[in-house]
Design an enzyme around this catalytic site. Sequence first.
Site, PDB file in Angstrom:
ATOM      1  N   HIS A 307       0.892   7.511  -2.775  1.00  0.00           N
ATOM      2  CA  HIS A 307       0.787   8.882  -3.312  1.00  0.00           C
ATOM      3  C   HIS A 307       2.021   9.373  -3.410  1.00  0.00           C
ATOM      4  CE1 HIS A 307      -0.552  12.732  -4.692  1.00  0.00           C
ATOM      5  NE2 HIS A 307      -1.490  12.168  -5.150  1.00  0.00           N
ATOM      6  N   ASP A 364      -8.793   8.112  -4.674  1.00  0.00           N
ATOM      7  CA  ASP A 364      -9.240   7.014  -5.525  1.00  0.00           C
ATOM      8  C   ASP A 364     -10.024   5.662  -4.719  1.00  0.00           C
ATOM      9  OD1 ASP A 364      -9.319   8.306  -7.770  1.00  0.00           O
ATOM     10  OD2 ASP A 364      -7.402   7.834  -8.449  1.00  0.00           O
TER      11      ASP A 364
HETATM   12  N1  ACO Z   1       0.762  -1.293  -3.121  1.00  0.00           N
HETATM   13  C1  ACO Z   1       1.910  -1.816  -2.790  1.00  0.00           C
HETATM   14  N2  ACO Z   1       3.018  -1.417  -2.759  1.00  0.00           N
HETATM   15  C2  ACO Z   1       3.162  -0.187  -3.014  1.00  0.00           C
HETATM   16  C3  ACO Z   1       2.019   0.635  -3.656  1.00  0.00           C
HETATM   17  C4  ACO Z   1       0.761  -0.051  -3.456  1.00  0.00           C
HETATM   18  N3  ACO Z   1      -0.300   0.671  -4.082  1.00  0.00           N
HETATM   19  N4  ACO Z   1       2.369   1.901  -3.724  1.00  0.00           N
HETATM   20  C5  ACO Z   1       3.585   2.027  -3.470  1.00  0.00           C
HETATM   21  N5  ACO Z   1       4.378   0.856  -3.144  1.00  0.00           N
HETATM   22  C6  ACO Z   1       5.565   0.495  -2.737  1.00  0.00           C
HETATM   23  C7  ACO Z   1       6.335   0.447  -4.009  1.00  0.00           C
HETATM   24  O1  ACO Z   1       6.433  -0.919  -4.448  1.00  0.00           O
HETATM   25  C8  ACO Z   1       7.676   0.808  -3.468  1.00  0.00           C
HETATM   26  O2  ACO Z   1       8.308  -0.074  -2.663  1.00  0.00           O
HETATM   27  P1  ACO Z   1       9.894  -0.559  -2.357  1.00  0.00           P
HETATM   28  O3  ACO Z   1      10.495   0.819  -1.874  1.00  0.00           O
HETATM   29  O4  ACO Z   1      10.162  -1.580  -1.562  1.00  0.00           O
HETATM   30  O5  ACO Z   1      10.232  -0.571  -3.931  1.00  0.00           O
HETATM   31  C9  ACO Z   1       7.465   1.724  -2.541  1.00  0.00           C
HETATM   32  O6  ACO Z   1       6.055   1.622  -2.026  1.00  0.00           O
HETATM   33  C10 ACO Z   1       7.451   3.408  -3.030  1.00  0.00           C
HETATM   34  O7  ACO Z   1       6.649   3.299  -4.146  1.00  0.00           O
HETATM   35  P2  ACO Z   1       6.731   4.089  -5.612  1.00  0.00           P
HETATM   36  O8  ACO Z   1       6.092   3.275  -6.799  1.00  0.00           O
HETATM   37  O9  ACO Z   1       8.304   4.288  -5.812  1.00  0.00           O
HETATM   38  O10 ACO Z   1       6.061   5.593  -5.152  1.00  0.00           O
HETATM   39  P3  ACO Z   1       5.588   6.708  -6.218  1.00  0.00           P
HETATM   40  O11 ACO Z   1       5.676   7.903  -5.497  1.00  0.00           O
HETATM   41  O12 ACO Z   1       6.474   6.496  -7.751  1.00  0.00           O
HETATM   42  O13 ACO Z   1       4.240   6.206  -6.788  1.00  0.00           O
HETATM   43  C11 ACO Z   1       2.022   5.696  -6.936  1.00  0.00           C
HETATM   44  C12 ACO Z   1       3.016   6.532  -6.136  1.00  0.00           C
HETATM   45  C13 ACO Z   1       1.994   5.674  -8.384  1.00  0.00           C
HETATM   46  C14 ACO Z   1       0.605   6.504  -6.575  1.00  0.00           C
HETATM   47  C15 ACO Z   1       1.838   4.331  -6.319  1.00  0.00           C
HETATM   48  O14 ACO Z   1       1.693   4.359  -4.728  1.00  0.00           O
HETATM   49  C16 ACO Z   1       0.676   3.406  -7.050  1.00  0.00           C
HETATM   50  O15 ACO Z   1       0.902   2.830  -7.732  1.00  0.00           O
HETATM   51  N6  ACO Z   1      -0.490   3.311  -6.087  1.00  0.00           N
HETATM   52  C17 ACO Z   1      -1.508   2.425  -6.650  1.00  0.00           C
HETATM   53  C18 ACO Z   1      -2.248   3.232  -7.960  1.00  0.00           C
HETATM   54  C19 ACO Z   1      -3.124   4.417  -7.288  1.00  0.00           C
HETATM   55  O16 ACO Z   1      -3.778   4.150  -6.477  1.00  0.00           O
HETATM   56  N7  ACO Z   1      -3.017   5.469  -8.273  1.00  0.00           N
HETATM   57  C20 ACO Z   1      -3.666   6.459  -7.878  1.00  0.00           C
HETATM   58  C21 ACO Z   1      -2.820   7.759  -7.189  1.00  0.00           C
HETATM   59  S1  ACO Z   1      -3.768   9.514  -6.775  1.00  0.00           S
HETATM   60  C22 ACO Z   1      -4.082  10.160  -8.211  1.00  0.00           C
HETATM   61  O17 ACO Z   1      -3.477   9.966  -9.269  1.00  0.00           O
HETATM   62  C23 ACO Z   1      -5.226  10.710  -8.409  1.00  0.00           C
END
Ligand code: ACO
Length: 428
Positions: A307, A364
């Site tokens: 998140h 979610d």
């Molecule tokens: N699975 C694996 N790796 C992940 C995940 C995941 N679900 N989420 C983040 N990471 C990793 C990224 O690859 C990144 O790694 P790095 O530092 O080695 O490059 C690090 O964790 C940080 O991730 P970001 O994408 O930079 O974090 P951001 O805050 O931009 O994104 C998000 C948050 C979009 C929710 C992300 O965690 C994600 O894609 N999760 C899966 C989709 C999801 O569940 N979305 C619902 C969110 S809740 C809502 O909107 C109601």
Amino acid sequence: MSDIAKLQIGDKSYELPLIKGTENEVAIDIKSLRGSTNGIITLDPGFKNTGSCESAITFLDGEKGILRYRGYPIEQLAENASFLEVSYALIFGDLPTKEQLDKFHADIKEMSVVDDDVKKILDAFPKSAHPMGILSSLTSALTAFNPSSVNTDSEEQVYKAVVKIMGKFPVLVAYTMRKKLGLPLNYGSTSLGYVDNMLKMMFEKPNEDYSINPVIKNALDKLLILHADHEQNCSTSTVRIAGSSHVGLFASLSTGISALWGPLHGGANQAVLEMLEAIKEDGGDTKKYMAKAKDKSDPFRLMGFGHRVYKNFDPRAKIIKKAADEVLTQLGVEDPILEIAKGLEKEALSDPYFVERKLYPNVDFYSGIIYRAMGIPVEMFTVMFALGRLPGWIAQWKEMRSRKEPIGRPRQIYIGENERPFVTIDKR
Ligand code: ACO
């Protein structure tokens, strides 16, 4: 702490005021930056460090896992309140008295009939259309049937627009689901409560009486409350920015629905269930999918994890996990997917990749399991999220307009070609 930030650029120094919120959050006010520095701006893709507004609606502390609507803790609201009470609090600022709530509900019911011609638009969609696309289109189409623009300085006109959309939106949601299932449209009954009637509108078959299962009703009430607002997330920011051009409420909401659809936002609830299904079909090997999620050359992400703001735990996920257990037990549903989800969560919470990046289950991760137990088709999950988020979007739009915020228009740093002469096509 001083209430001034000092910025040094070259040999010049600038003073920028600090702004403090009621929960002691601090921001550097850069409103004067570009003017006083002769054109220097800040750059923050994804707005990871940028506040877009001051808001009195929702407070969340991602480090401590706190979420409050209008000051009321989410745990207390989910346990004690109805979705309609929470909607009122979000939109108007305080929990309603019994009289206020009754009037709000009566006014919503009064406005809940949707022009029958909307069905013609619905009919034009193929059955394969995604319900979120249909919902966004129908919400936008409502502007055509309610063309008079709202004077946002008039409390009465804003109130009317609010009860109109609170009345008509659940009808549109039910339409999209019934279209998917090939069922005739159904208005339910105004003699029912707001959430009870949603269930009737969605599930009643043309040849059977529909009786409301209290377990399902309570679960839906809770899920809608947990989704009702989440400060400046992607879809809410979209609603505020679209609305800042002074386009009307319904059109602004339809942009929020589109933004919510994406799998990185509300669409994650559908993606989670599809992921859990795929893991089950693949023999339930959670370790394989954990490895895929960690492999940077693999685009797979563990859906429902991570998140932007919560870096400790998502308080909504805690409540939903408990509710999933309760609802499945009470309904006598055994879903192997719940076990896969719990297994994945357990592995992720002790895996250095997830621990170091502070990735926890989000709202979610478990919600789809409850929706499925309630008999809601997977493609409708994000629509259910939109139904819950409606009062939050309305509250944020209303606040943005009443604070007379300027049009949302970010700047950029241009990194393209410098000026070059036009070349005729035969010379390219
Ligand atoms: N699975 C694996 N790796 C992940 C995940 C995941 N679900 N989420 C983040 N990471 C990793 C990224 O690859 C990144 O790694 P790095 O530092 O080695 O490059 C690090 O964790 C940080 O991730 P970001 O994408 O930079 O974090 P951001 O805050 O931009 O994104 C998000 C948050 C979009 C929710 C992300 O965690 C994600 O894609 N999760 C899966 C989709 C999801 O569940 N979305 C619902 C969110 S809740 C809502 O909107 C109601």
